[in-house]
Design a protein around this motif. Structure first.
Motif, short mmCIF file in Angstrom:
data_model
loop_
_atom_site.label_atom_id
_atom_site.label_comp_id
_atom_site.label_asym_id
_atom_site.label_seq_id
_atom_site.Cartn_x
_atom_site.Cartn_y
_atom_site.Cartn_z
N LEU A 7 10.93 -1.88 6.91
CA LEU A 7 10.02 -2.59 6.01
C LEU A 7 8.87 -1.67 5.65
CD1 LEU A 7 9.76 -6.02 7.85
CD2 LEU A 7 11.09 -5.51 5.80
N THR A 8 8.39 -1.80 4.44
CA THR A 8 7.20 -1.05 4.04
C THR A 8 5.96 -1.89 4.33
OG1 THR A 8 7.13 -1.93 1.79
CG2 THR A 8 8.48 0.07 2.15
N GLN A 9 4.83 -1.24 4.38
CA GLN A 9 3.58 -1.97 4.55
C GLN A 9 3.36 -2.91 3.37
OE1 GLN A 9 1.10 1.49 5.04
NE2 GLN A 9 0.94 1.16 7.26
N GLN A 10 3.77 -2.50 2.20
CA GLN A 10 3.63 -3.34 1.02
C GLN A 10 4.47 -4.61 1.14
OE1 GLN A 10 1.44 -2.81 -1.52
NE2 GLN A 10 2.03 -4.84 -2.23
N GLU A 11 5.70 -4.49 1.65
CA GLU A 11 6.56 -5.67 1.81
C GLU A 11 5.94 -6.66 2.80
OE1 GLU A 11 11.10 -4.17 1.11
OE2 GLU A 11 10.05 -3.36 2.86
N VAL A 12 5.41 -6.14 3.89
CA VAL A 12 4.77 -7.01 4.88
C VAL A 12 3.54 -7.68 4.25
CG1 VAL A 12 3.54 -7.06 7.08
CG2 VAL A 12 5.65 -5.73 6.86
N ALA A 13 2.74 -6.90 3.55
CA ALA A 13 1.54 -7.44 2.92
C ALA A 13 1.89 -8.55 1.93
CB ALA A 13 0.78 -6.32 2.20
N GLU A 14 2.89 -8.33 1.11
CA GLU A 14 3.28 -9.36 0.14
C GLU A 14 3.78 -10.62 0.83
OE1 GLU A 14 6.03 -7.45 -2.55
OE2 GLU A 14 4.46 -6.17 -3.40
#
Length: 95
Positions: A30-37
């Motif tokens: 997972l990317t940090q962006q995916e987690v953030a979203e």
């Protein structure tokens, strides 16, 4: 006083240490962006949580803890390979 301390010790740890948070996320690709979203926050918040510069607050903390617990179940090797000081999750309080 001992009773109050015992109560605190019975509470489950809700978040692993910051370094383990990053390892769990990366183990699941997972990317940090995916987690953030998924959590409804900006990517920089995830960066800070994983870097130990900040701790999430509710309701994001509960959701983030749920995500990390699920990732830990799917990737137990991450916790097994973590350095011994971070092998077991610990409780962190928010101000």
């Amino acid at each position: 006083m001992d009773r109050a301390v015992d109560e605190l010790l019975r509470r489950p740890a809700d978040l692993p240490p910051p370094a383990v948070r990053s390892l769990l996320r990366r183990a699941h690709r997972l990317t940090q962006q995916e987690v953030a979203e998924a959590l409804g926050v900006h990517r920089i918040q995830v960066v800070r949580w994983e870097g130990g510069q900040a701790e999430p607050r509710n309701p994001h903390r509960r959701t983030y803890a749920r995500l990390l617990a699920g990732l830990a179940k799917q990737h137990p090797e991450v916790l097994e390979q973590a350095p011994s000081p971070v092998r077991t999750p610990h409780r962190t309080d928010t101000p």
